[in-house]
Scaffold this active site. Structure first.
Site, mmCIF file in Angstrom:
data_model
loop_
_atom_site.group_PDB
_atom_site.id
_atom_site.type_symbol
_atom_site.label_atom_id
_atom_site.label_comp_id
_atom_site.label_asym_id
_atom_site.label_seq_id
_atom_site.Cartn_x
_atom_site.Cartn_y
_atom_site.Cartn_z
ATOM 1 N N THR A 7 9.672 -3.507 12.275
ATOM 2 C CA THR A 7 11.040 -3.002 12.010
ATOM 3 C C THR A 7 11.124 -2.383 13.435
ATOM 4 O O THR A 7 10.773 -1.318 13.708
ATOM 5 C CB THR A 7 11.263 -2.075 10.970
ATOM 6 O OG1 THR A 7 10.838 -2.696 9.711
ATOM 7 C CG2 THR A 7 12.480 -1.670 10.942
ATOM 8 N N LYS A 31 17.656 -5.805 8.273
ATOM 9 C CA LYS A 31 16.573 -4.720 7.819
ATOM 10 C C LYS A 31 17.376 -3.373 7.994
ATOM 11 O O LYS A 31 17.025 -2.457 7.239
ATOM 12 C CB LYS A 31 15.263 -4.624 8.686
ATOM 13 C CG LYS A 31 14.306 -3.644 8.315
ATOM 14 C CD LYS A 31 13.652 -3.836 6.921
ATOM 15 C CE LYS A 31 12.699 -2.379 6.424
ATOM 16 N NZ LYS A 31 11.409 -2.676 7.236
ATOM 17 N N LYS A 52 12.130 7.012 12.104
ATOM 18 C CA LYS A 52 12.239 5.855 13.363
ATOM 19 C C LYS A 52 13.182 4.584 13.081
ATOM 20 O O LYS A 52 14.215 4.368 13.878
ATOM 21 C CB LYS A 52 10.762 5.172 13.516
ATOM 22 C CG LYS A 52 10.836 3.787 14.486
ATOM 23 C CD LYS A 52 9.846 3.097 14.187
ATOM 24 C CE LYS A 52 10.113 1.913 13.163
ATOM 25 N NZ LYS A 52 9.048 0.800 12.934
#
Lengths: 288, 288
Positions: A98, A173, A241
């Protein structure tokens, strides 16, 4: 016809399960990981070790990567001993980390000249989804490259969807993480409110768990919040993150996302209090 | 044994369906509504009209109310021609309005002296749930009163749960609305992000609709956001009412709910732009 040689870079909790499915399907597998010891299970099963990402890329037709942060992705792909500089003409490189949609586009462009295709293909479903080959895989890049890799994706996931040009997998995502971020606040606040009001949160779940307030977060993480079980399914530090990437990407598109910004700020606070290695449901602790 | 006489005050979209189920089950029904015309369907089916809440209460063993705002609840229960001043000894009064937990406790206490029991029993499931007798009913008050009314609740809902002492039904509904409020931000921001990133939001739904981002809001309101269908299932103005009650109640308990506060502020903005009579999914418009 020559057997497809597959590379897998990043053999952490997710990567080792995913690579294992490829190996079990009979593909020759070439692996690299920053910490070699975490690749040993795969090596015992017959994978071949390489000392650098570039060394993997030099002998592979398809290379998968799933590493930690965008900086790691950048180094693995664009560094001196990186994948792109060492890839074979016609290779397909698939980043399943990701990571940043902007970086995915940059990698796509830099790979184009040496005749290499890239896909960004982040996943959801966690360690259990990786182990059971039931991941959701969201793919961006050129469609012919997607079609070529599809049989391999199907060894790792049950919900494989082509989302569009380079960066589209990462954007998808990000949409996933944005939806989760605010939902986590709602569930935490709802259960904190219920508890503070003197209600039994498990009885409250019976009333609200299956109607308009229903969510995966409420059903799966709500009970852990109530029990005080903050063991990581998905780490707070990794969620931060992801939210930072999403915020940066939204800003770059001129989109204001106050819910996401709020969630990121609260998770930062949680991390500052020492919760970075807890599971994301530990947000609940901020409300107690 | 004397037939149970039932009162129903508030015959709007929700109330008329709910009262209709009681009537169909054969109970004598006494009704009042601020606007008489909205009770006419029930009157044609055999319900008896009364000119005031107190007049209903004077002849009933159980009185249900579902009106608009906490101020309406207060007037219906505590006003001169209100229910409590006119109730029979031993009556049970059931407020199904989504209203203030603090007001529910106050009504409970004021009813106690004249020997009247009260329950707060807000619902979720919307107009369709009311019509199909599939509501979730969250009940606070004394347990014997709950047990006595349970057969009647079961004519209106499929998920009837006793949550605890007076105010607990309202607190449970507030927890429900708190969970929804932030979730609505998450879904709006996720779909706005996806669209802005050039993705096809319906394809994105295929990737994220069944994993950790899954929610009733995403599955049911997401498609309406994408289509630009902002017709009301649940009105923005009513959701704002609920969020204000929840915020007030949370503050009274010393609980900070930043996600809820953010959601309420955004919905206020939407209402100020003229969206008060839209459905809650119209929040999406703020992001376009």
């Amino acid at each position: 016809m020559k057997t497809t040689q597959i590379g897998f870079i990043g053999t952490g909790v997710m990567g080792r399960s995913m690579a294992g499915h490829l190996l079990k399907a009979g593909y020759p597998l070439h692996v690299h990981n920053r910490t070699k010891s975490r690749a040993e299970g795969l090596l015992r099963q017959g994978a071949q070790w390489h000392d650098s990402p570039g060394s993997v890329a030099a002998v592979c037709d398809v290379v998968f990567t799933i590493v930690g942060f965008p900086d790691d992705v950048e180094q693995v792909y664009l560094g001196d001993k990186g994948i792109i500089a060492n890839s074979q003409f016609g290779a397909i490189l698939v980043d399943m980390t990701t990571s940043s949609p902007l970086l995915a586009k940059r990698i796509y462009e830099q790979a184009y000249r040496p005749g290499v295709s890239t896909l960004d293909a982040p996943v959801s479903g966690g360690d259990v989804g990786a182990r059971d080959a039931r991941l959701s895989i969201m793919v961006g890049g050129d469609q012919p490259a997607f079609e070529a890799v599809l049989p391999l994706f199907r060894l790792m996931g049950t919900n494989v969807v082509y989302q569009g040009p380079a960066g589209s997998g990462q954007h998808t995502k990000m949409a996933n993480q944005i939806a989760i971020a605010s939902c986590m606040l709602g569930v935490s606040e709802a259960l904190a409110y219920a508890t503070r009001a003197g209600l039994d949160p498990e009885t409250v779940m019976q009333s609200i768990g299956n109607g308009a307030a229903a969510s995966w977060t409420l059903s799966n993480l709500g009970p852990r919040m109530i029990k005080g079980d903050f063991a990581p399914g998905f780490y707070v530090k990794h969620f931060i993150k992801d939210m930072r990437i999403a915020l940066e990407s939204a800003r770059a598109m001129g989109l204001d996302t106050p819910g996401l910004a709020q969630a990121e700020a609260l998770y930062q606070k949680l991390a500052a209090l020492g919760g970075g290695d807890d599971g994301t449901q530990a947000l609940y602790q901020l409300y107690r």
